[in-house]
Scaffold this motif. Structure first.
Motif, PDB file in Angstrom:
ATOM      1  N   UNK A 126     -14.923  10.602   2.286  1.00 14.22           N
ATOM      2  CA  UNK A 126     -14.980   9.769   3.486  1.00 14.22           C
ATOM      3  C   UNK A 126     -16.167   8.819   3.404  1.00 14.22           C
ATOM      4  N   UNK A 127     -15.954   7.566   3.786  1.00 13.19           N
ATOM      5  CA  UNK A 127     -17.009   6.556   3.728  1.00 13.19           C
ATOM      6  C   UNK A 127     -17.028   5.760   5.031  1.00 13.19           C
ATOM      7  N   UNK A 129     -16.998   6.463   8.117  1.00 14.40           N
ATOM      8  CA  UNK A 129     -16.053   6.852   9.153  1.00 14.40           C
ATOM      9  C   UNK A 129     -14.599   6.604   8.798  1.00 14.40           C
ATOM     10  N   UNK A 130     -14.328   6.013   7.626  1.00 12.06           N
ATOM     11  CA  UNK A 130     -12.950   5.757   7.208  1.00 12.06           C
ATOM     12  C   UNK A 130     -12.449   6.922   6.355  1.00 12.06           C
ATOM     13  N   UNK A 131     -11.172   7.247   6.499  1.00 11.48           N
ATOM     14  CA  UNK A 131     -10.548   8.311   5.719  1.00 11.48           C
ATOM     15  C   UNK A 131      -9.827   7.699   4.529  1.00 11.48           C
ATOM     16  N   UNK A 132      -9.953   8.334   3.367  1.00  8.23           N
ATOM     17  CA  UNK A 132      -9.302   7.863   2.161  1.00  8.23           C
ATOM     18  C   UNK A 132      -8.458   8.997   1.582  1.00  8.23           C
ATOM     19  N   UNK A 133      -7.280   8.666   1.127  1.00  3.44           N
ATOM     20  CA  UNK A 133      -6.436   9.692   0.506  1.00  3.44           C
ATOM     21  C   UNK A 133      -5.499   9.061  -0.515  1.00  3.44           C
ATOM     22  N   UNK A 134      -5.075   9.918  -1.465  1.00  2.00           N
ATOM     23  CA  UNK A 134      -4.102   9.540  -2.481  1.00  2.00           C
ATOM     24  C   UNK A 134      -2.772  10.197  -2.150  1.00  2.00           C
ATOM     25  N   UNK A 135      -1.692   9.459  -2.319  1.00  3.15           N
ATOM     26  CA  UNK A 135      -0.360  10.025  -2.146  1.00  3.15           C
ATOM     27  C   UNK A 135       0.507   9.540  -3.295  1.00  3.15           C
ATOM     28  N   UNK A 136       1.453  10.376  -3.703  1.00  2.00           N
ATOM     29  CA  UNK A 136       2.307   9.983  -4.823  1.00  2.00           C
ATOM     30  C   UNK A 136       3.739  10.441  -4.605  1.00  2.00           C
ATOM     31  N   UNK A 138       7.508  10.220  -7.186  1.00  7.42           N
ATOM     32  CA  UNK A 138       7.791  10.561  -8.576  1.00  7.42           C
ATOM     33  C   UNK A 138       7.133   9.620  -9.579  1.00  7.42           C
ATOM     34  N   UNK A 139       6.874   8.381  -9.185  1.00  5.97           N
ATOM     35  CA  UNK A 139       6.419   7.390 -10.155  1.00  5.97           C
ATOM     36  C   UNK A 139       5.146   6.644  -9.780  1.00  5.97           C
ATOM     37  N   UNK A 140       4.871   6.496  -8.503  1.00  4.53           N
ATOM     38  CA  UNK A 140       3.796   5.598  -8.063  1.00  4.53           C
ATOM     39  C   UNK A 140       2.785   6.328  -7.190  1.00  4.53           C
ATOM     40  N   UNK A 141       1.499   6.130  -7.508  1.00  5.45           N
ATOM     41  CA  UNK A 141       0.398   6.698  -6.727  1.00  5.45           C
ATOM     42  C   UNK A 141      -0.216   5.581  -5.891  1.00  5.45           C
ATOM     43  N   UNK A 142      -0.552   5.895  -4.651  1.00  6.11           N
ATOM     44  CA  UNK A 142      -1.173   4.903  -3.770  1.00  6.11           C
ATOM     45  C   UNK A 142      -2.459   5.465  -3.167  1.00  6.11           C
ATOM     46  N   UNK A 143      -3.423   4.567  -3.012  1.00  2.00           N
ATOM     47  CA  UNK A 143      -4.745   4.907  -2.472  1.00  2.00           C
ATOM     48  C   UNK A 143      -4.844   4.275  -1.092  1.00  2.00           C
ATOM     49  N   UNK A 144      -4.952   5.121  -0.057  1.00  2.00           N
ATOM     50  CA  UNK A 144      -4.886   4.652   1.327  1.00  2.00           C
ATOM     51  C   UNK A 144      -6.240   4.766   2.023  1.00  2.00           C
ATOM     52  N   UNK A 145      -6.488   3.795   2.867  1.00  2.00           N
ATOM     53  CA  UNK A 145      -7.663   3.816   3.743  1.00  2.00           C
ATOM     54  C   UNK A 145      -7.182   3.812   5.184  1.00  2.00           C
ATOM     55  N   UNK A 146      -7.631   4.802   5.952  1.00  2.00           N
ATOM     56  CA  UNK A 146      -7.250   4.911   7.358  1.00  2.00           C
ATOM     57  C   UNK A 146      -8.515   4.774   8.194  1.00  2.00           C
TER      58      UNK A 146
END
Length: 512
Positions: A126-127, A129-136, A138-146
């Protein structure tokens, strides 16, 4: 003491078995309600603090929940107890936000549909106050900022815009302040400004100009990076490194190392693909970084082995630092031996000393300093051994159950059929082996007395076998097993005895 005698303290015994209670349910089904395929939960993950929980579903959505029982005062539950704040009887979470992480795609080169189902979710640091997570998927990984974004709002002026001022309304632009008349030949002429506006005597007492205000906040999810086109086979694992900068992704034959800030390249660190695919004998089923050493990771295979590798040894980690596997008992091999030996999930304990693995029949706890065999074996599906032919026919034998450890490393948990999950005590003297149901009455299937452990044949490995149940497709209490309802995904809170588990589209939470 009289005579200088001292009474030696008795060694501490195993922790008492926990009494699990229902806490919350999100998305509870009513009787007879049909579950939509896209709503079935396919991933669950607590963040490092335990204050946030994320779930992914087969429709490609990620749903976030936040803890509410410590938010009013701030700080962890343990800190609040130390400061004397009254604590609620159990951790409570509430819905925070959701967003569409993945969409269905089509690979035109391979004529292959790529479904949107979320396979794994991993929280990042966490940076601000923002939340960061990875989701995937079958083929593609994404890096999300909430992050909470302030909603801009324009305050109004205190002059009635419907009344003309000068040659136009208040809201008119400067260009529209000049009346335009078009001539028949395409020319035009401009009227002079109208003089029908008069300033009241003494002028305006005050003139409020429009200003931007931020009265409300809204949660916004933004995709920061997309890591694509690096896997020929379906991604089964992603795992963050303890350095906070890199992560790995694993498919059936390869493990790639990524930098969070670089999405257009990755390094292949494990490749088990043979030159001739006919020589393929095992595939990678799960992979995870060590929680404390950024150079170490473990991956499991379909043959029931776990390999620990050290990134400092070579760029391509073809050779492992340690191999953990349990040899088959003589004369015990059958057609199903390799199928049920395949490891579906591995997890490091929080201290990094132990690895928990789940195959179809058992949970096994391994000490990374002892590769002669598991230190404990917990029987989960031993009662299904006579039904392996039926399970093979209906493909249930290929179900991939996840596992998890408590933050203190004293207990382990995994799922089963009929929406049941099992909790075992890891202590060598513990007899804790609870069977719970994902419902509002979790102890409905609990036996009167937990089955006692029986020593393994090998005392060298100090293995413990617990939790064996009755014969056939029934559990210890004679309840029949429903193979259409299975509890595949669950997660243990990092600091408390609280478990979140998924039963189809419902998220159940329990505490002890």
């Amino acid at each position: 003491m009289n005579g200088g005698d001292e009474v030696a303290e008795a060694p501490p015994g195993p922790p008492q078995p926990l009494e699990w209670k229902f806490s919350q349910v999100f998305g509870e089904r009513t009787d007879g309600e049909e579950v939509q395929e896209v709503d079935i939960i396919s991933a669950i993950e607590f963040d490092r603090s335990g204050d946030h929980l994320a779930t992914g579903d087969r429709g490609g959505r990620v749903v976030l929940f936040e803890r509410t029982d410590t938010k009013d005062h701030g700080g962890s539950r343990r800190d609040l107890e130390r400061m004397g704040y009254p604590i609620n009887r159990h951790p409570e979470f509430r819905y925070k936000t959701e967003f569409q992480s993945h969409e269905p795609e089509f690979d035109y080169l391979k004529s292959l549909e790529i479904e949107e189902k979320i396979n794994k979710i991993r929280w990042c640091q966490t940076t601000n106050g923002a939340l960061f997570l990875l989701s995937t998927n079958d083929k593609t990984i994404k890096y999300w900022k909430v992050q909470e974004k302030k909603v801009k709002k324009i305050s109004e002026m205190n002059v009635d815009p419907s009344k003309p001022i000068g040659n136009g309304g208040i809201a008119s632009s400067s260009n529209s302040s000049i009346g335009k008349q078009y001539l028949a030949n395409g020319g035009d002429k401009y009227d002079l400004p109208r003089n029908d506006f008069s300033i009241p005597p003494g002028g305006f007492p005050s003139l409020r100009l429009p200003v931007v205000t931020y009265d409300e906040t809204s949660l916004m999810a933004r995709c920061r990076r997309v890591y694509a086109h690096a896997h020929d086979y379906h991604i089964n694992s992603i795992s963050n490194n303890s350095d906070g900068e890199t992560f790995i992704s694993a498919d059936d034959l390869r493990i790639n190392l990524w930098n969070l800030e670089i999405s257009n390249q990755s390094f292949n660190i494990v490749d088990v693909k043979p030159a001739n695919m006919e020589d393929l004998t095992e595939v990678i089923t799960s992979a995870e970084f060590h929680p404390g050493h950024c150079n170490m990771l473990a991956y499991s295979s379909s043959k029931g082995s776990i390999r620990l590798i050290d990134l400092r040894q070579s760029a391509l980690c073809d050779s492992h630092a340690k191999l953990f596997e349990e040899p088959d008992a003589p004369g015990s091999r059958s057609f199903f031996t390799e199928i049920i030996a395949s490891i579906s999930d591995i997890k490091f304990a929080r201290d990094g000393r132990h690895i928990l693995s789940r195959d179809y029949m058992t949970l096994k706890l391994w000490d990374i300093n002892m590769d002669s065999g598991p230190v404990a074996t917990f029987q989960v599906h031993d009662h299904l051994r006579p039904k392996l032919c039926d399970l093979y026919e209906n493909d249930s034998i290929f179900d991939k159950f996840e596992c998890c450890l408590s933050g203190d490393g004293l207990r382990v948990a995994t799922g089963s059929y009929s929406n049941l999950f099992r909790v075992f005590g890891c202590n060598q003297e513990s007899t804790e082996a609870a069977t719970l149901e994902a419902s509002k009455n979790p102890m409905r299937r609990q036996g009167q007395t937990p089955s006692r452990p029986s020593r393994s044949l090998s005392s060298i490995t100090r293995a413990v076998r617990r939790g064996a149940e009755g014969p056939g497709g029934v559990d210890a209490n004679g309840n029949s097993m429903d193979f259409s309802t299975k509890l595949l995904h669950l997660a243990w809170h990092p600091t408390e005895n609280s478990i979140a588990c998924a039963a189809a589209n419902s998220l159940y939470m329990y505490y002890a």
